[in-house]
Design an enzyme around this catalytic site. Structure first.
Site: not given
Ligand code: GLN
Length: 248
Positions: A95, A198
């Site tokens: 990310c 994630h």
């Protein structure tokens, strides 16, 4: 005895949604095979020398944390990170870490933040956040003869686009992926793997964890013969049940 050195970059600042679980998964899966692992945390002000490591990990953070590390990253560690990626070091970016490895991040209000430029990708801040569970398939890893499905959780405003020389990590089955437009998720360049997932990524997707471990061992020990299998019954059950829940 085989040995791997893992570097966790900015663990105190870039660690959203349990990104540290990636380090734990890599370490445990090595230790269960009697592969010795050393983990070193490197943050602001610490010297980073990529030759000291076999796997480098950088996690996600909000725009705020990304700004805090900006100076240290660009003026202290940039050269080493670019060389690490270029040399074929195994690198995992999640990310915010994925975005930082790219060329720039243009925020919603038009500000262009220069990033590392280690891989040919760029990010534009969007109006809405792309949030939710994600499932995508990777064609270079197989599970019972089929493309391996990766499951994770995404939460980002940045929309990332891939340039020449960079391949997507996978194709989105559920969720938004890189930008919610082209159906791609993540990026692969040499041995650098990036994703918006994630959750943590590697405990949920053990086949991908082993792929990174194997690449790191092959880099270090060219005659490495392959990883011994582990009993992944529980991991596979968790993996399959999540995928079922999200796409069926
Ligand atoms: N700050 C970035 C974004 O919102 C990255 C967020 C994250 O790492 N989850 O796009």
């Amino acid at each position: 005895m085989y040995e791997l050195n893992i570097c966790h970059l900015y663990p105190d600042l870039l660690n959203l949604y349990g990104d540290r679980g990636n380090i734990i998964a890599l370490s445990r899966r090595c230790e269960w095979r009697d592969i010795e692992v050393k983990v070193e945390n490197i943050s602001i002000g610490d010297t980073f020398k990529y030759e000291n490591y076999d796997i480098v990990f950088i996690g996600g953070g909000q725009d705020y944390e990304q700004t805090i590390i900006q100076d240290d990253l660009m003026n202290g560690k940039r050269q080493e990170i670019v060389e690490a990626v270029e040399s074929g070091k195994v690198f995992l970016g999640i990310c915010g870490g994925f975005q930082l490895l790219g060329k720039y991040y243009k925020t919603n209000d038009g500000k262009e933040i220069e990033c590392l430029g280690a891989i040919n990708i760029w990010t534009h801040g969007g109006d809405t956040r792309l949030i939710g569970d994600i499932v995508f398939e990777i064609d270079f890893l197989k599970n019972n003869g089929e493309n391996y499905r990766v499951v994770g959780f995404e939460n980002h405003a940045g929309k990332t686009y891939l340039g020449e020389g960079v391949k997507p990590l996978g194709k989105v089955i559920k969720g938004s992926g890189n930008n919610g437009e082209d159906g791609f998720e993540g990026a692969v360049y040499k041995n650098t793997f990036c994703t918006y997932s994630h959750g943590s990524l590697l405990p949920k997707n053990p086949v991908l964890a082993d792929h990174l471990i194997m690449l790191a061992l092959l880099n270090k020990y060219p005659d490495f013969q392959g990883l011994s299998p582990l009993n992944d019954d529980l991991e596979n059950l968790a993996h399959e049940s999540l995928i079922k829940r999200f796409i069926e």
